[in-house]
Design a protein around this motif. Structure first.
Motif: not given
Ligand code: GAP
Length: 454
Positions: A379-389
């Protein structure tokens, strides 16, 4: 000014959320701040960028008749002499003789026909005197009258003084527009209401040039277009108000002005002005510079100075309106029957700083983490995402609700086939506002999101 206690409290909560979650900080905070100046943190910067990008897309890229420019903040002083800013861009200022506070005279409350100090209530005020709002500076090493100029108080003048160059290179025919987004500076007497009235701010301005007989019609057209824009960034029409400025209050050169206002918690206040400025600015610059700024109409074989309709919006005010419109608190009951308050920013996905949170159900399971990381990379090339574990999944959802993230993808044991083949290769997609979750195939995540955020 806050209308009532609940509006005041709502505004306080929004300001505190902005700081806590990194939307907006006081400028130079560790030195006690600088009044009227603000810094945008990670989430605020994304929100602001999304707003400006969408404005640019709507106003420039999706149109044949508008081109962009990016002018300098410092310009020749004569620009500000010709535009009238040096002589008349002033606010009336008064001092309170009792407590020495300083105010804009037109913003003071009156009691028994006399204006009162906002701080101590005294009516012992000086007569109003004109205070020029432009920040003065010097260009080069010598500080004298010959090197004076100003930080621009609006972006519009750069458009007027480049009109001829842009007309030539773009080969546009009337009606056509020039758009610009950029910083502007005003030494406001009373910066207030958080970022609403700042000393440094950004504007998104369009100067739409036309024939004189098209001006009034285009004023109505641009008002409608701009209202459509606000609806498309998720600001409902209930929160907007169109104020038609009475002719006697319009600038002398304007043949009509609308203010688009927003219901802020501190009152109904201007977001944007849409003004028919006639041929005033180009005429002023043509007269002062001695350079022709006329347009040649090939059909009628006439030379004339175009008229202009100007939709002029504030970036920071619109960001503040987006935050105020999006802020919500609701009571929710969890699986264990415990009720809590959910703070949620209901941003339109188009402007939301982060589009999707991505969560492996457990952080110590390599397969869950690996799959979640693959989705991040997809997804990163297309939009701002946030990974949270980190933390329980419910808490992770809440953190993203507060940041206004419209979607959340959770990679669980079904995804990796540990509960059998039925849901293998699917994730849960959680929607922020309804909190509903549905299973969707890994292969569909990207298109699902792109469809909703564009
Ligand atoms: N070129 C026309 C012009 O500058 P304006 O009404 O003075 O018109 C346009 O400004 C917009 O700029 C306002 O509607 C507002 O959104 C924004 N703006 C003006 N002064 C501001 C300030 N001190 N702080 C934040 N935004 C401001």
């Amino acid at each position: 000014m806050a209308h009532d206690k609940s509006a005041f409290e709502r505004m306080e909560k929004i300001v505190s959320l902005c700081k806590r979650r990194g939307f907006i900080f006081q400028s130079s905070e560790i030195y006690g701040g600088l009044n009227g100046c603000w810094d945008y943190g990670p989430l605020g910067t994304e929100l602001k960028r999304n707003l400006k990008d969408f404005w640019w897309r709507r106003m420039v890229r999706e149109r044949d008749d508008v081109v962009g420019m990016d002018g300098s903040i410092l310009m020749n002083r004569q620009v500000w002499v010709a535009s009238g800013h040096e002589a008349t861009f002033t606010d009336p200022m008064v001092d309170c003789r009792n407590c020495r506070s300083r105010f804009r005279a037109d913003q003071l409350p009156e009691k028994n026909g006399r204006k009162r100090c906002l701080v101590c209530g005294s009516d012992d005020l000086t007569e109003p005197r004109a205070f020029n709002l432009m920040f003065k500076t010097y260009v080069g090493a010598t500080e004298d009258e010959s090197t004076v100029t100003y930080l621009r108080p609006e972006t519009a003048q750069a458009i007027f003084v480049q009109f001829k160059n842009i007309l030539e290179v773009s080969r546009k025919k009337l009606p056509f527009g020039i758009a610009q987004v950029g910083k502007a500076f005003r030494n406001e007497i009373n910066p207030r209401n958080f970022t609403f009235r700042s000393r440094e701010f950004e504007q998104m301005e369009l100067e739409y040039f036309c024939r004189p007989d098209q001006g009034l019609e285009l004023l109505e057209y641009w008002l409608k277009e701009r209202l459509r824009f606000y609806s498309d960034i998720g600001i409902s029409s209930d929160l907007l108000h169109v104020h038609k400025i009475p002719p006697e209050e319009c600038a002398h050169y304007s043949k009509g002005t609308y203010d688009i206002e927003f219901h802020f918690p501190f009152g109904v206040q201007e977001l944007e002005g849409v003004a028919y400025r006639t041929d005033y600015d180009l005429t002023q610059h043509q007269n002062a510079s001695g350079k022709p700024l006329e347009y040649f109409d090939e059909e009628t074989k006439q030379h004339f100075i175009p008229h202009v309709v100007e939709p002029s919006a504030g970036v920071d005010r619109t960001v503040l309106a987006l935050l105020c419109a999006a802020f919500d608190e609701e009571h929710v009951t969890d699986e264990k029957g415990k009720t809590e308050t959910r703070t949620v920013l209901r941003f339109h996905p188009r402007v939301a700083p982060i589009k999707c949170g991505i969560f492996p159900l457990l952080k110590n399971n390599e397969r869950l983490v690996g799959k979640a990381r693959e989705i991040v990379d997809l997804l990163r090339p297309h939009m701002m995402v946030f990974y949270d574990e980190s933390g329980a999944i419910g808490r992770r959802y809440r953190r993203q609700d507060e940041a206004g993230t419209p979607f959340g993808v959770t990679v669980d044991f079904d995804t990796i086939g540990e509960n059998g083949p039925v849901n293998e290769g699917t994730v849960t997609m959680r929607e922020r506002d309804s909190m509903k979750q549905e299973r969707i195939a890994l292969a569909d995540i990207k298109s699902f999101l792109l469809e909703r955020i564009s």
